[in-house]
Structure formats: C-alpha cells, structure tokens
Design a protein around this motif. Sequence first.
Motif, PDB file in Angstrom:
ATOM      1  N   VAL A 110      34.506 -19.522  32.281  1.00 28.03           N
ATOM      2  CA  VAL A 110      34.008 -20.347  31.607  1.00 28.03           C
ATOM      3  C   VAL A 110      33.282 -18.141  31.259  1.00 28.03           C
ATOM      4  O   VAL A 110      32.777 -17.429  32.417  1.00 28.03           O
ATOM      5  CB  VAL A 110      32.190 -21.010  31.307  1.00 28.03           C
ATOM      6  N   GLY A 111      32.757 -17.691  30.382  1.00 25.76           N
ATOM      7  CA  GLY A 111      32.519 -16.849  29.763  1.00 25.76           C
ATOM      8  C   GLY A 111      31.187 -15.830  29.836  1.00 25.76           C
ATOM      9  O   GLY A 111      30.308 -17.032  29.442  1.00 25.76           O
ATOM     10  N   THR A 112      30.575 -14.789  29.862  1.00 22.81           N
ATOM     11  CA  THR A 112      29.186 -14.829  29.492  1.00 22.81           C
ATOM     12  C   THR A 112      29.427 -13.185  28.803  1.00 22.81           C
ATOM     13  O   THR A 112      30.510 -12.828  27.924  1.00 22.81           O
ATOM     14  CB  THR A 112      27.893 -14.200  30.697  1.00 22.81           C
ATOM     15  N   TRP A 113      28.332 -13.194  27.561  1.00 28.35           N
ATOM     16  CA  TRP A 113      27.872 -12.057  26.553  1.00 28.35           C
ATOM     17  C   TRP A 113      27.999 -10.932  26.801  1.00 28.35           C
ATOM     18  O   TRP A 113      28.527  -9.899  26.152  1.00 28.35           O
ATOM     19  CB  TRP A 113      27.063 -12.485  25.613  1.00 28.35           C
ATOM     20  N   ASN A 114      27.844 -11.005  28.196  1.00 26.29           N
ATOM     21  CA  ASN A 114      27.051  -8.996  28.052  1.00 26.29           C
ATOM     22  C   ASN A 114      27.879  -7.726  29.051  1.00 26.29           C
ATOM     23  O   ASN A 114      28.137  -6.441  27.753  1.00 26.29           O
ATOM     24  CB  ASN A 114      25.878  -8.647  29.605  1.00 26.29           C
ATOM     25  N   TYR A 115      29.206  -8.433  29.274  1.00 31.50           N
ATOM     26  CA  TYR A 115      29.955  -7.454  28.735  1.00 31.50           C
ATOM     27  C   TYR A 115      31.370  -8.662  27.949  1.00 31.50           C
ATOM     28  O   TYR A 115      32.539  -9.123  29.303  1.00 31.50           O
ATOM     29  CB  TYR A 115      30.518  -7.307  30.457  1.00 31.50           C
ATOM     30  N   LEU A 136      39.790 -20.254  28.264  1.00 33.51           N
ATOM     31  CA  LEU A 136      38.726 -19.548  28.287  1.00 33.51           C
ATOM     32  C   LEU A 136      37.730 -20.005  27.396  1.00 33.51           C
ATOM     33  O   LEU A 136      37.671 -20.297  26.366  1.00 33.51           O
ATOM     34  CB  LEU A 136      38.607 -17.857  28.126  1.00 33.51           C
ATOM     35  N   LYS A 137      36.611 -20.743  28.244  1.00 34.90           N
ATOM     36  CA  LYS A 137      35.085 -20.345  27.422  1.00 34.90           C
ATOM     37  C   LYS A 137      35.050 -19.251  27.188  1.00 34.90           C
ATOM     38  O   LYS A 137      33.555 -19.401  28.346  1.00 34.90           O
ATOM     39  CB  LYS A 137      34.381 -21.746  27.787  1.00 34.90           C
ATOM     40  N   PRO A 138      34.308 -18.458  25.887  1.00 33.89           N
ATOM     41  CA  PRO A 138      33.374 -17.351  26.247  1.00 33.89           C
ATOM     42  C   PRO A 138      32.186 -18.079  25.704  1.00 33.89           C
ATOM     43  O   PRO A 138      31.510 -18.924  25.341  1.00 33.89           O
ATOM     44  CB  PRO A 138      33.958 -16.312  25.137  1.00 33.89           C
ATOM     45  N   SER A 139      31.633 -16.459  26.224  1.00 33.35           N
ATOM     46  CA  SER A 139      30.197 -17.063  25.812  1.00 33.35           C
ATOM     47  C   SER A 139      29.900 -16.539  23.453  1.00 33.35           C
ATOM     48  O   SER A 139      29.990 -16.393  23.165  1.00 33.35           O
ATOM     49  CB  SER A 139      29.024 -16.223  26.181  1.00 33.35           C
ATOM     50  N   GLU A 140      29.259 -18.124  23.359  1.00 28.57           N
ATOM     51  CA  GLU A 140      28.672 -18.190  21.998  1.00 28.57           C
ATOM     52  C   GLU A 140      27.851 -17.582  21.843  1.00 28.57           C
ATOM     53  O   GLU A 140      28.112 -16.932  20.047  1.00 28.57           O
ATOM     54  CB  GLU A 140      29.057 -20.378  21.558  1.00 28.57           C
ATOM     55  N   ILE A 141      27.063 -16.773  22.387  1.00 27.93           N
ATOM     56  CA  ILE A 141      26.152 -15.863  22.478  1.00 27.93           C
ATOM     57  C   ILE A 141      26.577 -14.472  21.344  1.00 27.93           C
ATOM     58  O   ILE A 141      26.439 -13.936  20.942  1.00 27.93           O
ATOM     59  CB  ILE A 141      24.922 -15.621  23.390  1.00 27.93           C
ATOM     60  N   THR A 186      31.142 -17.257  35.003  1.00 26.83           N
ATOM     61  CA  THR A 186      30.091 -16.138  35.462  1.00 26.83           C
ATOM     62  C   THR A 186      29.016 -16.531  34.425  1.00 26.83           C
ATOM     63  O   THR A 186      29.130 -16.416  33.108  1.00 26.83           O
ATOM     64  CB  THR A 186      31.136 -14.923  33.908  1.00 26.83           C
ATOM     65  N   GLY A 187      27.797 -15.836  34.360  1.00 26.41           N
ATOM     66  CA  GLY A 187      26.836 -15.885  34.206  1.00 26.41           C
ATOM     67  C   GLY A 187      25.378 -16.171  34.774  1.00 26.41           C
ATOM     68  O   GLY A 187      25.114 -15.908  36.348  1.00 26.41           O
ATOM     69  N   SER A 188      24.607 -17.306  34.438  1.00 21.37           N
ATOM     70  CA  SER A 188      23.098 -17.166  35.472  1.00 21.37           C
ATOM     71  C   SER A 188      22.933 -17.743  36.267  1.00 21.37           C
ATOM     72  O   SER A 188      23.796 -18.827  36.610  1.00 21.37           O
ATOM     73  CB  SER A 188      21.964 -18.056  34.419  1.00 21.37           C
ATOM     74  N   THR A 189      22.265 -17.886  37.384  1.00 20.65           N
ATOM     75  CA  THR A 189      22.476 -18.305  38.350  1.00 20.65           C
ATOM     76  C   THR A 189      22.088 -20.074  38.568  1.00 20.65           C
ATOM     77  O   THR A 189      22.373 -21.145  38.603  1.00 20.65           O
ATOM     78  CB  THR A 189      21.427 -17.990  39.806  1.00 20.65           C
ATOM     79  N   GLU A 209      30.073 -16.394  39.837  1.00 19.95           N
ATOM     80  CA  GLU A 209      28.980 -14.235  39.437  1.00 19.95           C
ATOM     81  C   GLU A 209      28.149 -15.095  39.300  1.00 19.95           C
ATOM     82  O   GLU A 209      28.239 -14.921  37.289  1.00 19.95           O
ATOM     83  CB  GLU A 209      30.640 -13.797  38.539  1.00 19.95           C
ATOM     84  N   LEU A 210      26.889 -14.940  39.630  1.00 12.66           N
ATOM     85  CA  LEU A 210      25.582 -15.237  39.067  1.00 12.66           C
ATOM     86  C   LEU A 210      24.821 -14.024  39.090  1.00 12.66           C
ATOM     87  O   LEU A 210      25.799 -12.305  39.147  1.00 12.66           O
ATOM     88  CB  LEU A 210      24.814 -16.246  40.202  1.00 12.66           C
ATOM     89  N   GLY A 211      23.877 -13.341  38.786  1.00 13.37           N
ATOM     90  CA  GLY A 211      23.089 -12.759  38.897  1.00 13.37           C
ATOM     91  C   GLY A 211      21.780 -12.197  39.960  1.00 13.37           C
ATOM     92  O   GLY A 211      21.529 -12.731  41.105  1.00 13.37           O
ATOM     93  N   GLY A 212      20.726 -11.940  40.093  1.00  9.90           N
ATOM     94  CA  GLY A 212      19.829 -11.230  40.888  1.00  9.90           C
ATOM     95  C   GLY A 212      19.219 -10.450  40.540  1.00  9.90           C
ATOM     96  O   GLY A 212      19.741  -9.421  40.044  1.00  9.90           O
ATOM     97  N   THR A 242      22.887  -5.030  32.538  1.00  9.03           N
ATOM     98  CA  THR A 242      24.817  -5.661  33.382  1.00  9.03           C
ATOM     99  C   THR A 242      24.032  -6.106  34.781  1.00  9.03           C
ATOM    100  O   THR A 242      22.966  -5.572  35.068  1.00  9.03           O
ATOM    101  CB  THR A 242      24.974  -3.935  33.703  1.00  9.03           C
ATOM    102  N   CYS A 243      25.241  -7.046  35.019  1.00 13.62           N
ATOM    103  CA  CYS A 243      24.822  -7.827  36.201  1.00 13.62           C
ATOM    104  C   CYS A 243      23.937  -6.761  37.448  1.00 13.62           C
ATOM    105  O   CYS A 243      23.558  -7.344  38.225  1.00 13.62           O
ATOM    106  CB  CYS A 243      25.877  -9.246  36.595  1.00 13.62           C
ATOM    107  N   VAL A 244      25.240  -6.189  36.891  1.00  9.52           N
ATOM    108  CA  VAL A 244      24.762  -5.001  38.714  1.00  9.52           C
ATOM    109  C   VAL A 244      23.588  -3.768  38.644  1.00  9.52           C
ATOM    110  O   VAL A 244      23.452  -2.244  39.685  1.00  9.52           O
ATOM    111  CB  VAL A 244      26.174  -4.803  39.700  1.00  9.52           C
ATOM    112  N   GLU A 330      11.612 -12.622  38.056  1.00  7.53           N
ATOM    113  CA  GLU A 330      12.942 -12.588  37.974  1.00  7.53           C
ATOM    114  C   GLU A 330      13.807 -11.252  37.717  1.00  7.53           C
ATOM    115  O   GLU A 330      13.381 -10.618  37.421  1.00  7.53           O
ATOM    116  CB  GLU A 330      12.752 -13.464  36.163  1.00  7.53           C
ATOM    117  N   GLU A 331      15.503 -12.081  37.393  1.00 10.34           N
ATOM    118  CA  GLU A 331      16.475 -11.036  36.966  1.00 10.34           C
ATOM    119  C   GLU A 331      15.544 -10.163  35.881  1.00 10.34           C
ATOM    120  O   GLU A 331      16.005 -11.237  35.036  1.00 10.34           O
ATOM    121  CB  GLU A 331      17.348 -11.740  37.292  1.00 10.34           C
ATOM    122  N   ILE A 332      15.306  -8.564  35.407  1.00  9.84           N
ATOM    123  CA  ILE A 332      14.939  -8.545  34.266  1.00  9.84           C
ATOM    124  C   ILE A 332      16.132  -8.093  33.373  1.00  9.84           C
ATOM    125  O   ILE A 332      15.989  -8.642  32.240  1.00  9.84           O
ATOM    126  CB  ILE A 332      14.693  -6.970  34.274  1.00  9.84           C
TER     127      ILE A 332
END
Length: 453
Positions: A110-115, A136-141, A186-189, A209-212, A242-244, A330-332
């Motif tokens: 399951v993927g996310t949109w930022n990359y 693969l289920k990419p992000s629909e965003i 990959t995505g939000s907590t 693979e989450l954020g913070g 960018t998550c990092v 919160e994560e910006i």
Amino acid sequence: MEIQEIVLKQKDFFKTQQTKNIKFRKLYLEKLRNLIIKNEDILYEAIHKDFGKSKFDTFTTEISFILNDIDYYLKSVKSLSKPKKVKTNFFNQIGKSRIHAEPLGNVLIVGTWNYPYQLSISPIVAALAAGNCCILKPSEIAENSMKAMSKIINENFPPEYLYVYEAGIDETTELLKLKFDKIFFTGSTKVGKIIYKAAAENLTPVTLELGGKSPAIISKKANLEVAAKRIVWGKFLNAGQTCVAPDYLLVEESIQELFLQLLKKYIKEFNYQADSDHYTNIINQKNFERLIKLIDKDKIYLGGNFNEKQLYIEPTILNNINWNDKVMQEEIFGPILPVISFTDFNLILNKVLEYEKPLAAYLFTDNSDEKENFINKLTFGGGCINEVIMHLGNENLPFGGVGNSGIGSYHGKFGFETFSHQKAVLEKVTWGEPNIKYPPYSDKKLSWIRRLI
Ligand code: NAD
C-alpha cells in the motif's frame, strides 16, 4: 477481473513455483526497468499534474532510486537467494545447517502520494526480487501518478504475478479482509494502525513505513554554512512533503541569529517562487488548509505567504517556538520550519526523548562527544550527521522507523529479507548417533548430558 479473483490467481500462480526461479525474477526486473525508461515522459507528466513536481526532482528522488534498486537486485538476487551455511552445534553432529531465504507468497503493497513512484515501485522491486507475487495499491491522492503506474504495469505484466489496483479507502478496507502473506504499508501512523489490526486477523506479517516529527539539531560547533544549505534543500524539497524531512530545528542559542540569516540566504538563493520549476505545490486543499493553520503569524521569521488557488505555500520559518505551540503537536509535512533554541546539548537530547521515536534525526556538529551522545541517547529510524535525508540513498543502510515511526525496514538486502522467510534446515547423516537422547531415560544418561552441556 475482480480484485478478489486476482488475489486468488496470484496465490495459484505462486504455487506453480515459477517465481522461485532466479532467471524468471531477473527477466521481470529487467522488463520493469525497460518499461520505466520507455515511459519516463508519461511518469513525469503525471506527477507534474498531481503536484507540480519537476522532471529534475522526479528523476533524482524517484526514477533514479527505482532504477538503482533494480540494478542492485539484478546483480545480487542470485547471491541473496543462495542458502547460507551456518555452524552446526555439538548436539546436532553429524550434520549440516543452512538458512534458505524463500519468498513469502502473495504480497500487498500500500503506497502513499508524496513520492508516489519511489515509495510504491521500490517495494515492488524488492518483493519481486525475493520471488513473490505482488499487488500494489497506490495512493489515490496522487491520482495521475497512480493511473500512470497502473497503465504501465497492468498492460505489461500478467495480473497473476504483478497487478496495480486503483482503489480508494473503501475498496482498500475490503481488500484488507483478504489473506496476504505480507502487507507492506507506507503512510501515516494512524492508518498504519488500521493496517496492523486488519493484518492481525490473518496473522499476516507487516512492514509499516510511517512518519513522525524528525528533529535536526544544530550545535554551535557545526559548519553553519553547510548546515544551513543542506537543511534548506532537505526541508523544502517536495515542499516539505517528505517523510524524512527535518520537521523542526533545535538551534544552539549563541548561533541562532546567524543561523537564521544563513537559512534566509539559501532560501532566497534557491528561489522557491510559485512559478519556479523546482518547487512543488501542496498536494491538495485539505493539506493546504491544515498547513496554513500551523503558521502562527506572530512567530513568522521568514515567509508565511501562500496562494490558495495554486496550492502554494512559500518556505516559512517560525522563530521563538516553544514545545507547546500547535506546530509542535503534529508532523508538519509541509514547507514550515519551526525553530526552537537551546543552551545545553544534553538537556535538549532529553527533551527530544520525551517525544515519540522519530523516523529520522539529524545532527550538525564537528564535536565528537556530541556525535556520540546523539547516537547513543536518541532512538530514531535512521539519520545523518552533518547531512539530511541522504541516508536513504545508500542501499547498504536499512530504511525504516522504530516505535511510532514504523516496524521493519527495506532497501538493498534489507528489502530482500523483508519479503523473505528465513527457513532453517538441519540435515543429518543417518549413522553414528549415540543412544543418549532416546528413552528409556536414566540418571546416567542425564549426568552425561549435563557434563556435555
Ligand atoms: P495515509 O496514511 O493517509 O495514506 C497512505 C495509504 O493508506 C494510501 O494508499 C491510502 O489510500 C491508504 N489509506 C488511507 N486511509 C485508509 C484506511 N482507512 N484504510 C485503509 N487504507 C487507507 O498517509 P498520507 O497522508 O498519504 O501520507 C502521509 C504520511 O505518510 C506522513 O505521516 C508521512 O510521514 C508518512 N510517510 C512515511 C514514509 C516512510 O517511508 N516511512 C514515506 C512517505 C510518507
């Protein structure tokens, strides 16, 4: 074909054992490589439509990553797949022991949109290299990027081996009820917890693979010019999405004013105007509105302007921030950089420890005690000293979070292991075994065993 049917077909295909063949894996990795190169322009166009990401950024942070990953696995899939001989202990003599890395089976990513390309296709590459079938289920965003990937892959790969499922939240909720042998998310907590719960129903292993909130600490003992230049690049790359990315800065008070000026200098030099080719938009209205609310007008040191129609927010530095401010809750995940000053290096590390474990942490200093304290005291997924983000670009380092920022890792051999089961095999000779372990037991046998242990 319905997605349920594709999942079943992937299970059947995996049972044919074809994906275990190294030649088969390499053939399809090559095919994916060629397809990406052939369709580069389609990929650039789609991501540009989604959030104005430039060709340069898309090549350096997405396409080149994927091509590099494919090349790595083409070179090393044979050696990674080889059974590893390990020592056999005294009690298992005469025998041989090996670890066989075997594919897990049918995998959901399951993927996310930022990359959208890197964070979807790099896990696919590792999963296929390890011999799995994959959905693969990419992000629909990032809708255009999702459609580009599904067109390129679904028109060229057999769905029973690799398939891209264009789906939103409702369909993904249904999809998660099906049984997979691995889920890589990959995505939000917040959504990571939903995935983890759904996976638990089927005892499916997960990589999350989450954020913070990733801090960057700037000591007075740092090369400030280099620190400012690298931080500005890493923070405003992808407009902070960018998550990092360094989420916030902790700057030693005595150099704070100078450091702010240097940040300003590089922000101006890098020219992040709304119409510049190298600065992306905010992905959508929802995120734009969330970000605008984090800009405290009384604390703006630089920037703070935005354009709603273009979903543009200029690089914004907030100064004199304290830990209770909204921007620190919160994560910006956007181009807003809060700065907190500190006077005692060790106390500021203690303060970071009060937060959830971040995905990344960065330290700028030339002092070896500070480097050592930073590494020994803080827990974070991965990070850098005197650099930001670039640890991701070394395939010899694992990429993943810890605690709230994730479970598991990938990249290079770690990606291969993430999508493999380590099967333990002991092979014994059929002669020469003493009777000591067999019944009937006796005190004499026990005393011998004690002595041998
Ligand atoms: P998100 O969690 O909202 O979405 C990620 C994926 O989950 C999407 O494919 C989405 O369709 C799906 N999803 C959303 N809600 C769902 C639900 N209820 N049930 C099932 N699936 C659902 O994340 P986002 O907003 O797209 O991404 C931002 C977050 O991702 C940030 O926290 C960022 O740090 C993190 N991130 C982490 C990494 C990493 O590698 N660790 C990389 C990029 C982003």
